[in-house]
Enzyme design. Structure first.
Site, PDB file in Angstrom:
ATOM      1  N   TYR A 142      32.589  72.340 -18.879  1.00 30.42           N
ATOM      2  CA  TYR A 142      33.487  72.175 -20.027  1.00 30.42           C
ATOM      3  C   TYR A 142      34.695  71.310 -19.687  1.00 30.42           C
ATOM      4  CZ  TYR A 142      30.875  75.913 -22.362  1.00 30.42           C
ATOM      5  OH  TYR A 142      29.889  76.674 -22.940  1.00 30.42           O
ATOM      6  N   LYS A 191      22.422  79.070 -10.931  1.00 28.86           N
ATOM      7  CA  LYS A 191      21.135  78.358 -10.999  1.00 28.86           C
ATOM      8  C   LYS A 191      20.963  77.584  -9.705  1.00 28.86           C
ATOM      9  CE  LYS A 191      17.399  77.281 -13.355  1.00 28.86           C
ATOM     10  NZ  LYS A 191      16.332  78.299 -13.540  1.00 28.86           N
ATOM     11  N   ASP A 223      18.508  82.180 -16.124  1.00 26.86           N
ATOM     12  CA  ASP A 223      17.407  82.450 -17.055  1.00 26.86           C
ATOM     13  C   ASP A 223      16.918  83.882 -16.913  1.00 26.86           C
ATOM     14  OD1 ASP A 223      16.649  81.645 -14.521  1.00 26.86           O
ATOM     15  OD2 ASP A 223      14.974  80.400 -15.187  1.00 26.86           O
ATOM     16  N   ASP A 247      29.810  81.857 -20.947  1.00 26.03           N
ATOM     17  CA  ASP A 247      29.917  81.708 -22.393  1.00 26.03           C
ATOM     18  C   ASP A 247      28.669  82.279 -23.063  1.00 26.03           C
ATOM     19  OD1 ASP A 247      30.711  80.958 -24.906  1.00 26.03           O
ATOM     20  OD2 ASP A 247      30.754  78.810 -24.508  1.00 26.03           O
ATOM     21  N   ASP A 251      28.329  86.433 -24.761  1.00 28.68           N
ATOM     22  CA  ASP A 251      27.954  86.578 -26.171  1.00 28.68           C
ATOM     23  C   ASP A 251      26.684  87.411 -26.314  1.00 28.68           C
ATOM     24  OD1 ASP A 251      30.105  85.178 -27.060  1.00 28.68           O
ATOM     25  OD2 ASP A 251      29.032  83.361 -27.593  1.00 28.68           O
TER      26      ASP A 251
END
Length: 357
Positions: A142, A191, A223, A247, A251
């Site tokens: 970001y 990852k 994942d 993020d 959620d």
């Protein structure tokens, strides 16, 4: 004690939910002999309309001088036509960056009174669920370099994921410290099988774990973590991860609880300073209609009392009052079910304060 709170109501339902949260804080102040002084400032779409800038300098200055920041919500379709770097949501990124708030703390709790709202099988959350997601907030993709270029396949765009060792170390320390106060179990999500930045992330966190021998550290690919949150959420206690992965996972974890209208968050920097906000959006279609659920913001204020002001008893009092309202069968529209008693935004604030009194 006297505390200066920068209140940034923002857009949509922001003013509605901040109003009720002030009501609850004032009740706490009376009961425990504290004085909460509110410094109201603009950010988001309302700031664009007023001064042409989503994050005025005076807002940042007031927040930096305060003891803590309480934020409602920013954004809405009214400003969707603006370029990405001028939209209301940039106010959040700007505040986090300029205030040095590098750690986002999001509890995902299945309240016993709202267990039926959980979309998972009952056995997946039987006995309750309490997960803490610790998300790095000011680094990663970001905030990395962005741009566009030409390729053999035509015009392209890119966003670069970059982390320094210190950025990883400081967020990991917060996660380890939090794990020590809970179940002493930490899951780091990355990852590392694909990304070089994730390999650095995993190495630094593994090195730091030596300083926390009592914490059980495990690593999980993003994942698999997303799948495991649905398959078996109770295996997690504290999760620490990067900005983008956090993020997504925070959620997902919040949706497991059944309603984002109940979940608070804290964005912390060095020391005790922090910004506190509900995880839901501005919901402009609900603004001013006495419909919105203010409980996530009220619970965010409880986190502020606990993490920034060290008022643990007062924070517990607010959380007990929220649970008492739910246990009495009162529900805002987002939580309504058979046999429940409907209440609006203002009555929710009134009923929380009544249990505090």
């Amino acid at each position: 004690m006297k505390y200066n709170i920068a209140t940034v109501s923002g857009d949509g339902i922001g003013p509605d939910i901040i109003r009720e949260t002030k009501k609850v804080l004032d009740c706490i102040g009376i009961k425990y002999n504290h004085q909460f002084i509110y410094i109201d400032k603009l950010a988001g779409g309302c700031a664009i309309d007023a001064v042409g800038n989503c994050l005025p300098g005076e807002t940042v200055e007031a927040c930096a001088k305060s003891d803590g920041v309480l934020l409602g919500a920013v954004g809405g379709p009214k400003w969707d036509h603006l370029p990405g770097n001028e939209r209301p949501e940039q106010a959040l990124l700007g505040l986090r960056k300029q205030l040095g708030l590098f750690a986002n703390i999001r509890p995902a709790i299945v309240f016993t009174e709202l267990a039926d709202a959980c979309p998972l099988r009952k056995e997946s959350v039987d006995g309750g669920l309490d997960i803490m997601v610790v998300r790095e907030l000011t680094g990663g993709i970001y905030f990395g370099e962005k741009g566009s270029c030409d390729t053999k396949l035509g015009p392209a765009a890119y966003d670069i994921e970059i982390y320094s060792e210190e950025e990883v170390r400081r967020i990991a320390a917060i996660a380890f410290d939090m794990a020590m106060k809970r179940e002493k179990k930490l899951t780091s999500v990355d990852k590392a099988n694909v990304l070089e930045s994730s390999r650095l992330w995993r190495r630094v966190i593994t090195e730091l774990s030596v300083d926390y021998p009592d914490v059980e550290l495990s690593h999980m690919y993003i994942d698999n973590a997303a799948m495991q949150l649905i398959r078996n959420p109770k295996q997690f206690d504290v999760i620490v991860t990067t900005n983008m992965f956090g993020d997504i996972l925070s959620d997902e974890a919040s949706m497991i609880t059944g309603s984002i209208g109940m979940l608070p968050s804290a964005s912390l920097g060095k020391g005790n300073f922090g910004m506190y906000e509900p995880i839901h959006g501005s919901a402009p279609d609900l603004a001013g209609r006495d419909i919105a659920n203010p409980m996530a913001t009220i619970l965010s204020a409880a986190m502020m009392l606990r993490y920034s002001f060290g008022l643990y008893e007062e924070a517990d009092e607010i959380e007990r009052a929220v649970r008492s309202v739910l246990a009495s069968g009162y529900r805002t529209a987002d939580l309504m079910g058979p046999g429940m008693k409907p209440i609006g935004t203002k009555e929710t604030g009134d009923r929380v304060t009544s249990f505090i009194k």
